[in-house]
Design a protein around this motif. Structure first.
Motif, mmCIF file in Angstrom:
data_model
loop_
_atom_site.group_PDB
_atom_site.id
_atom_site.type_symbol
_atom_site.label_atom_id
_atom_site.label_comp_id
_atom_site.label_asym_id
_atom_site.label_seq_id
_atom_site.Cartn_x
_atom_site.Cartn_y
_atom_site.Cartn_z
ATOM 1 N N SER A 2 -160.820 37.137 -94.416
ATOM 2 C CA SER A 2 -162.221 36.789 -94.574
ATOM 3 C C SER A 2 -163.089 37.951 -94.116
ATOM 4 N N SER A 3 -164.049 38.329 -94.964
ATOM 5 C CA SER A 3 -164.906 39.455 -94.600
ATOM 6 C C SER A 3 -165.863 39.081 -93.480
ATOM 7 N N LYS A 4 -166.037 37.757 -93.264
ATOM 8 C CA LYS A 4 -166.927 37.305 -92.191
ATOM 9 C C LYS A 4 -166.430 37.776 -90.828
ATOM 10 N N GLU A 5 -165.130 37.596 -90.598
ATOM 11 C CA GLU A 5 -164.562 38.007 -89.321
ATOM 12 C C GLU A 5 -164.664 39.518 -89.148
ATOM 13 N N LEU A 6 -164.405 40.245 -90.214
ATOM 14 C CA LEU A 6 -164.505 41.702 -90.132
ATOM 15 C C LEU A 6 -165.944 42.102 -89.801
ATOM 16 N N GLN A 7 -166.900 41.381 -90.409
ATOM 17 C CA GLN A 7 -168.313 41.667 -90.133
ATOM 18 C C GLN A 7 -168.652 41.423 -88.663
ATOM 19 N N VAL A 8 -168.137 40.315 -88.114
ATOM 20 C CA VAL A 8 -168.380 40.015 -86.702
ATOM 21 C C VAL A 8 -167.835 41.135 -85.828
ATOM 22 N N LEU A 9 -166.622 41.580 -86.140
ATOM 23 C CA LEU A 9 -166.006 42.648 -85.349
ATOM 24 C C LEU A 9 -166.784 43.950 -85.509
ATOM 25 N N ASN A 17 -171.112 50.898 -79.523
ATOM 26 C CA ASN A 17 -170.849 52.314 -79.792
ATOM 27 C C ASN A 17 -169.367 52.655 -79.873
ATOM 28 N N LEU A 18 -168.625 51.738 -80.467
ATOM 29 C CA LEU A 18 -167.204 51.993 -80.671
ATOM 30 C C LEU A 18 -166.967 52.246 -82.152
ATOM 31 N N LYS A 19 -165.739 52.554 -82.482
ATOM 32 C CA LYS A 19 -165.429 52.805 -83.890
ATOM 33 C C LYS A 19 -164.464 51.758 -84.429
ATOM 34 N N ILE A 20 -164.724 51.309 -85.655
ATOM 35 C CA ILE A 20 -163.760 50.437 -86.307
ATOM 36 C C ILE A 20 -162.727 51.342 -86.977
ATOM 37 N N THR A 21 -161.564 51.389 -86.388
ATOM 38 C CA THR A 21 -160.520 52.262 -86.929
ATOM 39 C C THR A 21 -159.611 51.452 -87.845
ATOM 40 N N ARG A 22 -158.850 52.149 -88.650
ATOM 41 C CA ARG A 22 -157.895 51.507 -89.533
ATOM 42 C C ARG A 22 -156.916 50.666 -88.715
ATOM 43 N N GLN A 23 -156.533 51.198 -87.555
ATOM 44 C CA GLN A 23 -155.561 50.483 -86.713
ATOM 45 C C GLN A 23 -156.149 49.193 -86.145
ATOM 46 N N ARG A 24 -157.403 49.266 -85.711
ATOM 47 C CA ARG A 24 -158.040 48.043 -85.198
ATOM 48 C C ARG A 24 -158.149 46.994 -86.294
ATOM 49 N N ARG A 25 -158.462 47.479 -87.503
ATOM 50 C CA ARG A 25 -158.559 46.558 -88.628
ATOM 51 C C ARG A 25 -157.197 45.914 -88.921
ATOM 52 N N ALA A 26 -156.145 46.702 -88.787
ATOM 53 C CA ALA A 26 -154.792 46.179 -89.021
ATOM 54 C C ALA A 26 -154.427 45.113 -87.983
ATOM 55 N N VAL A 27 -154.838 45.351 -86.728
ATOM 56 C CA VAL A 27 -154.561 44.362 -85.674
ATOM 57 C C VAL A 27 -155.363 43.086 -85.946
ATOM 58 N N LEU A 28 -156.622 43.237 -86.352
ATOM 59 C CA LEU A 28 -157.451 42.073 -86.694
ATOM 60 C C LEU A 28 -156.808 41.271 -87.827
ATOM 61 N N ASN A 29 -156.378 41.964 -88.870
ATOM 62 C CA ASN A 29 -155.723 41.304 -90.006
ATOM 63 C C ASN A 29 -154.514 40.500 -89.575
ATOM 64 N N ALA A 57 -150.792 49.631 -76.703
ATOM 65 C CA ALA A 57 -152.097 49.776 -76.046
ATOM 66 C C ALA A 57 -153.236 49.474 -77.021
ATOM 67 N N THR A 58 -153.064 49.872 -78.278
ATOM 68 C CA THR A 58 -154.078 49.589 -79.309
ATOM 69 C C THR A 58 -154.185 48.089 -79.531
ATOM 70 N N VAL A 59 -153.036 47.409 -79.526
ATOM 71 C CA VAL A 59 -153.034 45.953 -79.715
ATOM 72 C C VAL A 59 -153.769 45.284 -78.548
ATOM 73 N N TYR A 60 -153.468 45.714 -77.326
ATOM 74 C CA TYR A 60 -154.155 45.161 -76.151
ATOM 75 C C TYR A 60 -155.660 45.384 -76.232
ATOM 76 N N ARG A 61 -156.045 46.636 -76.562
ATOM 77 C CA ARG A 61 -157.475 46.963 -76.592
ATOM 78 C C ARG A 61 -158.189 46.191 -77.697
ATOM 79 N N THR A 62 -157.529 46.057 -78.849
ATOM 80 C CA THR A 62 -158.167 45.334 -79.956
ATOM 81 C C THR A 62 -158.292 43.847 -79.612
ATOM 82 N N LEU A 63 -157.276 43.281 -78.973
ATOM 83 C CA LEU A 63 -157.364 41.874 -78.570
ATOM 84 C C LEU A 63 -158.507 41.667 -77.586
#
Ligand SMILES: [Zn+2]
Ligand SMILES: [Zn+2]
Length: 142
Positions: A2-9, A17-29, A57-63
């Motif tokens: 759902s693009s709604k969740e991605l929009q919220v993130l 002031n953070l960046k939405i990285t490909r990896q963070r998006r993958a963890v969200l998915n 560490a990326t998984v922890y930070r994204t969570l």
């Protein structure tokens, strides 16, 4: 997803002031596809099946980002690892946890909710949130 969740993130990430990285998006998915109470390690195993380069560490930070942006709820059932479940657009519920097999049952009872409100107001207390975790044995372990 759902693009709604991605929009919220993305909104949260921009505000901080953070960046939405490909990896963070993958963890969200992976998190959004996971319909259970998932620990960071479990999610890490799921994510790395698709992208082995993503670190724990990326998984922890994204969570942590997902929790702060209210997409996820962090749960602690006292077994030494935190679990995460969907929060965005999900209704409130409480948990029963089997101390033998770890099964987690979700429930919601209007009277429990109502009585909590009653107890609070009798004490001049305003509830902003609550957690009710019931521990015991499930029907298979009893
Ligand atoms: Zn059980
Ligand atoms: Zn739950």
């Amino acid at each position: 997803m759902s693009s709604k969740e991605l929009q919220v993130l993305e909104d949260y990430i921009q505000q901080n002031n953070l960046k939405i990285t490909r990896q963070r998006r993958a963890v969200l998915n992976a998190f959004l596809e996971c319909e259970k109470h998932v620990s960071a390690e479990e999610l890490y195993r799921i994510v790395t099946q698709k992208d082995p380069k993503i670190g724990l560490a990326t998984v922890y930070r994204t969570l942590s980002l997902l929790t702060h942006s209210q997409l996820a709820s962090e749960l602690d059932f006292g077994d030494g690892q935190k679990r995460y479940e969907h929060r965005y657009m999900h209704s409130h519920h409480d948990h029963m946890i089997c101390t033998e097999c770890g099964k987690i049952i979700e429930f919601n009872h209007p009277l429990i909710e109502k009585f909590q409100e009653e107890v609070a107001s009798r004490n001049g207390f305003t509830i902003t949130s609550h957690k009710l975790d019931i521990f015991g044995l499930c029907s298979e372990c009893r």
